[in-house]
Design an enzyme around this catalytic site. Structure first.
Site, PDB file in Angstrom:
ATOM      1  N   LEU A   1       4.768  11.316   1.916  1.00 63.48           N
ATOM      2  CA  LEU A   1       3.558  12.134   1.691  1.00 63.48           C
ATOM      3  C   LEU A   1       3.672  12.473   0.274  1.00 63.48           C
ATOM      4  CD1 LEU A   1       3.328  13.714   5.144  1.00 63.48           C
ATOM      5  CD2 LEU A   1       2.037  11.731   3.894  1.00 63.48           C
TER       6      LEU A   1
ATOM      7  N   CYS B   1      38.828  -5.158  -1.236  1.00 67.89           N
ATOM      8  CA  CYS B   1      40.342  -4.226  -1.459  1.00 67.89           C
ATOM      9  C   CYS B   1      39.913  -2.924  -1.945  1.00 67.89           C
ATOM     10  CB  CYS B   1      41.083  -4.949  -2.167  1.00 67.89           C
ATOM     11  SG  CYS B   1      40.528  -5.573  -3.687  1.00 67.89           S
TER      12      CYS B   1
ATOM     13  N   ALA C   1       0.970  -1.261   0.117  1.00 61.67           N
ATOM     14  CA  ALA C   1       0.115   0.050  -0.072  1.00 61.67           C
ATOM     15  C   ALA C   1       0.782   1.256  -0.107  1.00 61.67           C
ATOM     16  CB  ALA C   1      -0.775  -0.100   1.080  1.00 61.67           C
ATOM     17  N   GLY C   2       2.082   1.163  -0.803  1.00 60.60           N
ATOM     18  CA  GLY C   2       2.864   2.309  -0.922  1.00 60.60           C
ATOM     19  C   GLY C   2       2.783   3.199  -2.136  1.00 60.60           C
TER      20      GLY C   2
ATOM     21  N   ARG D   1       4.039  11.478  -2.578  1.00 62.15           N
ATOM     22  CA  ARG D   1       3.341  10.552  -3.725  1.00 62.15           C
ATOM     23  C   ARG D   1       2.266   9.564  -3.252  1.00 62.15           C
ATOM     24  NH1 ARG D   1       8.087   8.496  -1.711  1.00 62.15           N
ATOM     25  NH2 ARG D   1       8.175   6.233  -1.846  1.00 62.15           N
TER      26      ARG D   1
ATOM     27  N   ILE E   1       2.782   2.608  -5.546  1.00 62.20           N
ATOM     28  CA  ILE E   1       2.090   2.013  -6.319  1.00 62.20           C
ATOM     29  C   ILE E   1       0.859   1.689  -5.743  1.00 62.20           C
ATOM     30  CG2 ILE E   1       1.721   0.023  -7.949  1.00 62.20           C
ATOM     31  CD1 ILE E   1       4.906   0.024  -8.355  1.00 62.20           C
ATOM     32  N   GLY E   2       0.843   0.994  -4.367  1.00 63.64           N
ATOM     33  CA  GLY E   2      -0.290   0.654  -3.961  1.00 63.64           C
ATOM     34  C   GLY E   2      -1.576   1.881  -3.577  1.00 63.64           C
TER      35      GLY E   2
END
Lengths: 642, 323
Positions: free
Chosen positions: A52, A168, A20-21, A54, A23-24
């Site tokens: 917030l 290294c 639910a981010g 998006r 794209i959600g």
């Protein structure tokens, strides 16, 4: 498109959204507007300020609350009649088992990490539920469709491994700013503020200690009589001065490289009084350790500024001091966190000072934070577009319109006039160990290696199984689970600690192991082949798994430092015409070839024999897809601007 | 670029997008003023994107009152008649949008867009019109072009599974990254009227069919006197007749405008929410590019059709045809 038939398909469907981010949020809104009435949504995260810009269903007042629940409430405001079931939980939670998945008509992923994507893919295969997968980075994105038996599964193609760097390069010969960041974060920060007992490749010996063989002193230990300013300056001189001098003494290293310049505090802060540095009291206003800031005590505000060597040195000393004065309780068990302001300040300053030594351009705190925290570039528009494409694909899946399934790429620069480019999905990879039953092959020294090594080096990290069950014939060698009794656990512990060929039923060349996961319903077979020797450089695991696909990693040493283990990229393997490799995950998916408009199909076929041509519609639009050697060549989509 | 630095609050809120377009572009965005007309689903999507991005101000013009149809693809309006009753679409959307980002001013302007004078338009940097008649698009675009300052004009439309964006940036100068270098570029755009006057037969053979179909519908609405979007299945025979005439007069093969496509657009002219999200997203991106002066903007039409899944750019300008 919005035909009556389609409407009934949508109305009667039950969909699962994972994530639910970025794209959600967009996806849940578009599903609701499109007429979906029964939506379940899983997300374990809570809302943060940087979401917030998006994740438009969330407000400042929601910070700290469950994404899944807040998203549900926000969408019900404009579609109160539909049913949205939120789960504030990890998608890998055993409750979300095959039976749980079976209740859905389609699963839609809006995830930010490979691990969860693989998990959902396996459950969808086990439950025979179609999956629409997605990802975005900046202006780039893609949507793919995975239907068991019809299209490839999410794991049919090699996936990029977390970026790693040879030790290294990090400890001795950095050539890019990211090398300095990894050094500052994984070595110096970990050494000073993290677990003291953890293995660390930083040189801790001072000159004096090295000369007296019976007394090896760790210079990072603070001496009893030493105040915090003296300590900070001593550490500074050791890591930026002494250690560079030591490195310079190895002439061989610098034959074809620019020699670094040692930096001592007396040079970088030569006109400053020796004791007083920042004004710690400027942090005195609050007792909240998370708001402590070296920038604040030094009166520096703009995170976009690139600090001078002197400013970096001041920040370095100030941040170190603040950790010991204001956050003493945490010292010894800190790990780097991109949301920890003081940690970001320290790592930025340390990386910049090291960059100065090696003639690498310095960076602002804002930029350093992005690199150190693997922060994904994200904008609302791309997520909105991708969500729209997911819904279109989901509707086709619900209609069982197999012929019109597409994977769609969202591009930053047009390719053959297209910003949104549909491509026919690939068929399942017949040798995919996840969706086909092809056995894997493990070459291993059965007289030396133990089962525990197979579990830790192969089964968990490479096959992505967190709760494995390992069987040899009908005998269970190992399993995990909460309900196992102690005797059983003890016997498993004894088995995994034995050399393979010395087990009761010995595992030798020609044996076959069956590995499955308690929660993923994935079962695969591993054929064992005995091999005596392994190349320490090229085969550091001491065993080699084949038939399992992971993109080759840029790695020229046998040991490496994980830069973004557990990366949280919203991206999938995004195809682009971009020239920068840094921002785009390496080891891409199969390449799409552009055929310029004047190349006829037969020409194109000649140019690349063995490849499959796809004609997408009645126009002479040809998208040529690389059918065989996926992931190896690095051709890019060529931008064609009219 | 000079000007004030971003505040701490702005840097925290816009962190992820500054990583995409840079602090400089973010500062320019915060000083840009946008005007939108026609608050249907596509524009609601666009408004959300641009308010989240952090523009200076957004002014909404749409005096129509909310109906069930206008709510169909618009997530900014609560479906409760007690809430929406009596308010205009602009007022309702304004209430929701304000909430998205407290740092952006969202305003309503009442009145008829066509009657606003040049002074009114001069307050804006970007004008977007949606679902407008041919005459409206031409007139507003012409007004924008009369100003001494440069104003970006966009016209958008979504019908059934199709969407269209028209862009007029007049003379647009911008920078883009090529390999390691930043190079300066320049593009010259035709007006809407100039673009649609380009003879069809001079367009590339594979030009988007949606372009021609939208022009047919535009002409039909104008001739028939019906408002945009009011076209219905009953009109199909007349629309097909008009298509035939136009193809003949433009010497274009009729196969370039499939009857099936026109039928879809005529019988189901409603917006399809996934297409609104896609067109609103592309439009948002384009407006951000135009304001920031960074990256290649599209010139000068964009089409999406969910039936084939392609999002295509067409350059319809007299200087660029026949190539």
């Amino acid at each position: 498109m919005a035909s009556l038939h389609q409407f009934s398909v949508i109305k009667g469907s039950k969909v699962l959204m994972v994530g639910a981010g970025g794209i959600g949020c967009e996806l849940l809104k578009t599903l609701a507007l499109s007429g979906f009435q029964d939506i379940h949504i899983i997300d374990m995260d809570t809302i943060e300020v940087s979401n917030l810009n998006r994740q438009f269903l969330f407000r400042q007042s929601h910070v700290g609350q469950s994404k899944a629940r807040v998203a549900r409430d926000a969408v019900l405001k404009f579609r109160p009649e539909i049913s949205i079931t939120p789960y504030h939980a990890n998608v890998k939670d055993p409750n979300f088992d095959v039976d749980f998945y079976k209740q859905f008509n389609v699963v839609l992923n809006g995830l930010d990490n490979l691990d969860a994507r693989r998990h959902v893919n396996r459950l969808c295969l086990a439950a025979d539920v179609p999956l629409v997968e997605s990802g975005t980075t900046g202006f780039l994105g893609q949507v793919t469709v995975h239907v068991k038996g019809k299209t490839e599964c999410y794991e049919c193609q090699p996936k990029p491994a977390p970026k790693t760097y040879p030790v290294c390069t990090i400890t001795s010969t950095p050539s890019k700013f990211v090398h300095c960041i990894v050094w500052a974060k994984e070595l110096l920060f970990a050494k000073l503020f993290g677990d003291k007992n953890q293995e660390n490749d930083l040189n801790v010996r001072s000159g004096d200690a090295a000369s007296s063989s019976n007394h090896v002193e760790d210079v990072f230990e603070r001496r009893n009589d030493e105040d915090i300013d003296q300590y900070g300056r001593r550490i500074y001189d050791h890591v930026f001065g002494y250690n560079i001098e030591m490195a310079l003494s190895n002439e061989e290293t610098w034959k074809n490289r620019n020699r670094p310049k040692p930096i001592y505090i007396r040079d970088s802060l030569h006109d400053e009084p020796t004791q007083q540095n920042g004004n710690v009291e400027k942090n005195g206003g609050t007792n909240d350790p998370s708001s402590v800031s070296a920038m604040a005590s030094l009166g520096m505000k703009n995170p976009q500024d690139i600090w001078s060597l002197k400013e970096n040195s001041k920040i370095f000393l100030e941040a170190l001091k603040l950790f010991f004065l204001k956050r003493e309780k945490e010292v010894g068990n800190l790990t780097f966190d991109k949301d920890d302001q003081l940690a970001v300040e320290f790592v930025t300053a340390a990386a910049n000072i090291r960059a100065s030594s090696f003639g690498i351009p310095l960076h602002s705190l804002f930029e350093a934070k992005g690199i150190a925290g693997n922060i994904v570039h994200a904008v609302a528009t791309t997520n909105a577009i991708i969500a729209g494409l997911i819904v279109i694909e989901a509707i086709k899946v619900l209609q069982n319109d197999t012929k019109r399934y597409r994977m769609t790429y969202c591009l930053e620069h047009p390719s053959r006039k297209m910003l949104l480019m549909p491509v026919e999905p690939f068929e399942p990879n017949k040798s995919c160990y996840v969706c086909s039953e092809t056995p894997l092959l493990l070459e291993i020294n059965t007289h030396r290696s133990k089962l525990s090594e197979i579990i830790e080096k192969i089964v968990k990290p490479k096959l992505g199984m967190s709760a494995p069950i390992i069987m040899h014939g009908a005998e269970v060698l190992y399993e995990t689970g909460d309900d196992l009794d102690e005797d059983l656990l003890a016997s498993y512990a004894a088995v995994v600690d034995k050399v393979l060929s010395e087990l009761n039923s010995p595992i030798t060349g020609g044996s076959m192991l069956t590995v499955s996961d308690l929660y993923q319903e994935l079962r695969c077979s591993i054929n064992i082949k005995h091999r005596e020797e392994f190349d320490e450089e090229k085969e550091p695991d001491g065993m080699v798994l084949s038939g399992w696909s992971q993109a080759s990693v840029e790695n020229d040493g046998n040991k490496s430092v994980d830069h973004n283990a557990g990366s949280t990229s919203e991206s999938l393997t995004v195809e682009t015409g971009k020239d920068s490799e840094e921002e785009i995950v390496p080891g891409k998916k199969r390449k799409l070839y552009e055929v310029s408009e004047d190349v006829t199909p037969s020409d194109a076929q000649e140019v690349r024999a063995n490849k499959k041509l796809e004609v997408l519609d009645e126009d002479d639009d040809i998208v040529m897809l690389d059918g065989e050697d996926f992931g190896i060549s690095k051709k890019k989509i060529q931008s064609q601007q009219p | 670029m000079d000007g004030e630095e971003l505040t701490e609050q702005e840097t925290a809120l816009y962190d992820r997008q500054i990583r995409v377009w840079g602090a400089d572009a973010q500062r320019r965005l915060s000083k840009a003023h946008i005007l939108v007309y026609g608050l249907k689903g596509t524009v609601a999507e666009f408004c959300k994107n641009i308010v989240l991005a952090g523009v200076g101000s957004l002014t909404l013009v749409d005096d129509r009152v909310a109906t069930e149809e206008s709510l169909a693809a618009n997530f900014l309006i609560p479906p409760d008649e007690n809430v929406y009753g009596g308010k205009t679409l602009a007022e309702l959307c304004c209430d929701s949008l304000k909430d998205f980002n407290p740092m952006v001013r969202v305003l309503v302007e009442k009145g008829d867009l066509l009657s606003f004078g040049v002074d009114f338009y001069s307050k804006f940097d970007v004008v977007v019109v949606c679902c407008s008649s041919l005459a409206t698009k031409k007139l507003i675009n012409a007004k924008c072009r009369k100003l001494s300052k440069r104003l970006a004009f966009y016209a958008v439309d979504c019908k059934d599974s199709c969407g269209e964006i028209f862009v007029d940036l007049q003379l647009h100068r911008y920078s883009k990254k090529k390999l390691e270098e930043t190079i300066e570029c320049e593009l010259n755009y035709p007006s809407f009227e100039e673009a649609i006057s380009v003879p069809w037969r001079t367009l590339p053979r594979r030009a988007s069919k949606v372009y021609f179909a939208m022009r047919v519908l535009e002409r039909f609405e104008e001739a028939d006197g019906c408002k945009p979007g009011e076209i219905s299945a009953d009109d199909l025979p007349s629309v097909l007749k008009l298509k035939k005439e136009l193809c003949e007069s433009q010497s274009l093969s009729e196969s370039h405008i499939p009857d099936g496509l026109l039928e879809r657009l005529v019988t189901n002219g409603r917006e399809f929410p996934p297409v609104c999200a896609i067109i609103g997203g592309i439009l948002g991106q384009e407006v951000i590019k135009a304001i920031s002066g960074k990256g290649d903007p599209l010139k000068n039409f964009f089409f999406f059709d969910a039936m084939d899944g392609k999002g295509v750019i067409e350059d319809v300008s007299s200087s660029n045809t026949g190539s």
